[in-house]
Design an enzyme around this catalytic site. Structure first.
Site, PDB file in Angstrom:
ATOM      1  N   ASP A 247       8.758  -0.953   3.257  1.00  0.00           N
ATOM      2  CA  ASP A 247       7.577  -0.597   2.482  1.00  0.00           C
ATOM      3  C   ASP A 247       6.662  -1.808   2.475  1.00  0.00           C
ATOM      4  O   ASP A 247       6.883  -2.772   1.747  1.00  0.00           O
ATOM      5  CB  ASP A 247       7.967  -0.185   1.057  1.00  0.00           C
ATOM      6  N   GLU A 249       3.386  -1.597   1.852  1.00  0.00           N
ATOM      7  CA  GLU A 249       2.290  -1.039   1.077  1.00  0.00           C
ATOM      8  C   GLU A 249       1.428  -0.137   1.945  1.00  0.00           C
ATOM      9  O   GLU A 249       1.017  -0.509   3.042  1.00  0.00           O
ATOM     10  CB  GLU A 249       1.430  -2.126   0.416  1.00  0.00           C
ATOM     11  N   ASN A 250       1.260   1.066   1.442  1.00  0.00           N
ATOM     12  CA  ASN A 250       0.537   2.131   2.144  1.00  0.00           C
ATOM     13  C   ASN A 250       1.188   2.511   3.465  1.00  0.00           C
ATOM     14  O   ASN A 250       0.519   2.988   4.385  1.00  0.00           O
ATOM     15  CB  ASN A 250      -0.933   1.747   2.360  1.00  0.00           C
ATOM     16  N   GLY A 322       5.177  -0.442  -5.500  1.00  0.00           N
ATOM     17  CA  GLY A 322       4.517  -1.586  -6.112  1.00  0.00           C
ATOM     18  C   GLY A 322       3.594  -1.235  -7.254  1.00  0.00           C
ATOM     19  O   GLY A 322       3.338  -2.049  -8.136  1.00  0.00           O
ATOM     20  N   ASP A 323       3.060  -0.002  -7.248  1.00  0.00           N
ATOM     21  CA  ASP A 323       2.189   0.448  -8.330  1.00  0.00           C
ATOM     22  C   ASP A 323       2.940   1.341  -9.309  1.00  0.00           C
ATOM     23  O   ASP A 323       2.342   2.107 -10.052  1.00  0.00           O
ATOM     24  CB  ASP A 323       0.965   1.183  -7.759  1.00  0.00           C
TER      25      ASP A 323
END
Length: 494
Positions: A247, A249-250, A322-323
Site C-alpha cells: 500500500d 497510497e492510492n 493511512g486515512d
C-alpha cells in the site's frame, strides 16, 4: 490506501515501558571452538539467543525501529510488556508480558484479569528501543474513531503456549503518529507481518507499516505499508487471492503495475513482507508461517506516478489505511519495521524463526459453534464482525468464514462471540425484549440453557430466544418471548 471503499466480503446491507536487551556473556574456555562447531551442525533452537527477528535484522545491519506482537518477544532479550488490555466492567488496565525473557505471552494473566467481563486490546507495545507503541486510532477522513480488538477473540497456540492475536474487524485500527526512526522522505525500510490468509476481505485496508502524519490521504508515495487481502487493484490478478501487496497510497501494488505472477497466499498463517529502497525499487514476499520458505512475488521498479522517490511521513498504522479507511478484516500476530533495505538472507532467517515458533490454531477467530435457528439461518451479529456493545443479534445466511456466527458456550451458560456475550437489552424480562451483544458480566440476561425441545431458555425471565412471528429473512432481529415450542424458538448449537 484510501479513496472509495469496496463492499465488505459479505455482500449485505448489514449494518511506554522500558526496553531491556539482555545478551548473555559467553566465557572463554579451551573447548569453545568445539562447542561452536557442534552448535553450527545442529538446528537452531526456538529460544536460541540472537535468533529472534529483530536480532537477525540487527545483525544484518538493518535494525528494527518497531516491533509489535501480542504473542511473543521479537528480541531474544526482551522481557517487557507485549500489550495492554482494558476491562469493560471498570475501565481498569493490565499490561500483558512474556512468560520468560525472549519467550511467549502470558495469556493466563489476561484470562484472570478479564474473567467475568470482557477486555479490549488498547495498546500494543513496541519492543524496540524506539518506543513506538500503537494505540487505538482516532478519526480520519475516511473513518470514524476506531475501537480496540476484543482481547480474547483470537486465541492461538505459539511455541506450545496459548496466546491471543489481534482480530481486526471493520472499525478496528491502531496508530502511532510520527514514529521515532521510521523512514521518511524516500529513506529505505523493510517490514513484515504474520497475518492470516483465511480471515480477509476486499475492504480497504488491512495494512501494517508507514503512514501519514495526519490521518488523511496526502498523495501517492506517502504510505509504505504491507497489505494482505483479496482486493485486486490492478487487474488481472491471479486467482482470488488473498495477495500480499504494497500500500503505497492510492494503490495496492503487487508490482509496478499488474503482476499475474503473484499467486497469492491463502495458508491459515501468512508471512507478508515488503522492502522498499525509497527511490526506485521495492520487493514483495509471502510464505506459509507454519512451514517452508518465502516466495518472491516482486523485486523490481516502483510504480510511476509519484512513487519515485517515495515521500513517506513516518507514522505507523495497523489494520487500516493511512486515512483510517477501516472496512478491512484481518488477523495480526506479529510485525516489525526496520531501518534500511534488508538482505534476502536476513528475510530467510526471519522466516525460519517464524516457522520454528510453531503457530497453530484458527487464525480467523472461528472458535466455538454455530447456532442455527428458523429457516436454517445462523445466529449472527449485525455489522459484519464489528461486535461492539449494543450490536443487534439477528438471523443471517450461514457463512463458514463469519467470525460473528461462531459462539463459545461458556461454563456459566453464556454465549460469547467477538469477546462479548448474547445479552437481553437492559437485562429485561418482558416479551419482545430484543437481544444484543454486551460485555460479558455474569448477569441473568446473559444465561442461556438449551432445552430438550431445541429452545434456548433464559431462566431469569422464564422466556426463550425467539424469531418474531417465525420470520426467517436475513436481518431478522431476535428477541425473547414466552416459551411455546414453536419453530420460531428452535435454536440448535451445532
Amino acid at each position: 490506501m484510501s479513496r472509495t471503499r469496496p463492499p465488505a466480503a459479505r455482500t449485505s446491507a448489514r449494518p511506554s515501558l522500558p526496553y531491556r536487551l539482555r545478551r548473555a556473556l559467553l566465557a572463554c574456555c579451551a573447548g569453545l571452538a568445539l562447542v561452536l562447531g557442534a552448535l553450527a551442525a545442529s538446528p537452531v533452537p526456538a529460544q536460541a539467543a540472537g535468533s529472534r527477528p529483530c536480532d537477525i535484522y540487527a545483525a544484518a545491519g538493518t535494525p528494527c525501529v518497531a516491533a509489535h506482537s501480542t504473542v511473543r518477544a521479537l528480541y531474544s532479550g526482551y522481557g517487557g510488556s507485549l500489550y495492554q488490555v482494558t476491562r469493560a466492567s471498570d475501565g481498569a488496565t493490565r499490561d500483558i508480558g512474556v512468560l520468560t525473557t525472549g519467550g511467549y505471552a502470558d495469556a493466563a494473566a489476561q484470562d484472570a484479569f478479564c474473567a467475568a467481563t470482557s477486555c479490549a486490546i488498547t495498546k500494543i507495545y513496541d519492543q524496540s528501543p524506539r518506543h513506538n507503541d500503537l494505540t487505538v486510532e482516532g478519526a480520519g477522513t475516511q473513518g470514524l474513531a476506531d475501537h480496540g480488538a476484543p482481547a480474547s477473540a483470537l486465541p492461538v497456540t505459539v511455541g506450545g503456549h496459548r496466546a491471543y492475536g489481534v482480530l481486526v474487524t471493520p472499525g478496528t485500527g491502531y496508530r502511532h503518529t510520527d514514529a521515532a526512526g521510521v523512514a521518511v522522505n524516500g529513506q529505505a525500510e523493510s517490514m513484515y507481518m504474520v497475518a492470516s490468509g483465511t480471515h480477509v476481505n476486499g475492504g480497504c485496508c488491512f495494512d501494517y507499516g508507514n503512514a501519514e502524519h495526519t490521518v488523511d490521504d496526502t498523495g501517492n508515495g506517502h504510505m509504505d505499508a504491507v497489505y494482505i487481502g483479496d482486493r485486486c487493484h490492478d487487474a488481472p490478478c491471479t486467482g482470488s487471492g488473498p495477495w500480499v501487496a504494497a500500500d503505497l497510497e492510492n494503490g495496492l501494488y503487487q508490482g509496478s503495475g499488474n503482476n499475474p505472477a503473484n499467486l497469492g497466499n491463502s495458508s491459515p498463517f501468512v508471512t507478508a513482507l515488503l522492502k522498499n529502497d525509497g527511490q526506485t525499487t521495492f520487493a514483495l514476499k509471502g510464505g506459509n508461517s507454519q512451514s517452508g520458505a518465502l516466495s518472491t512475488w516482486w523485486h523490481g521498479a516502483l510504480p510511476s506516478g509519484g512513487y519515485t522517490p517515495m515521500q513517506q511521513e513516518g507514522s505507523i498504522v495497523l489494520g487500516t489505511g493511512g486515512d483510517n479507511s477501516n472496512r478491512a478484516v484481518g488477523s495480526f500476530f506479529e510485525g516489525v519495521m526496520t531501518s534500511g533495505f534488508a538482505t534476502d538472507a536476513a528475510d530467510n532467517a526471519v522466516q525460519a524463526d517464524i516457522v520454528a515458533a510453531g503457530y497453530t490454531g484458527d487464525p480467523a477467530g472461528n472458535q466455538g459453534t454455530t447456532i442455527t435457528g428458523p429457516g436454517s439461518k445462523c445466529v449472527d451479529v449485525a455489522g459484519d464482525d464489528v461486535g461492539v456493545d449494543h450490536a443487534a443479534v439477528q438471523l443471517w445466511d450461514c457463512q463458514s468464514y463469519a467470525v460473528d456466527q461462531h459462539w463459545v458456550h461458556n461454563p456459566d451458560n453464556s454465549l460469547e462471540t467477538l469477546g462479548r456475550c448474547l445479552d437481553i437489552a437492559g437485562n429485561g424480562t418482558a416479551d419482545g425484549t430484543k437481544v444484543q451483544l454486551w460485555d460479558c458480566n455474569g448477569v441473568g440476561g446473559q444465561v442461556w440453557v438449551q432445552q430438550s425441545d431445541g429452545s434456548l431458555l433464559n431462566p431469569q425471565s422464564g422466556r426463550c430466544l425467539d424469531s418474531p412471528s417465525g420470520a426467517t429473512a436475513n436481518g431478522t432481529r431476535l428477541q425473547i418471548w414466552d416459551c411455546n415450542g414453536a419453530n420460531a424458538q428452535k435454536f440448535h448449537l451445532n
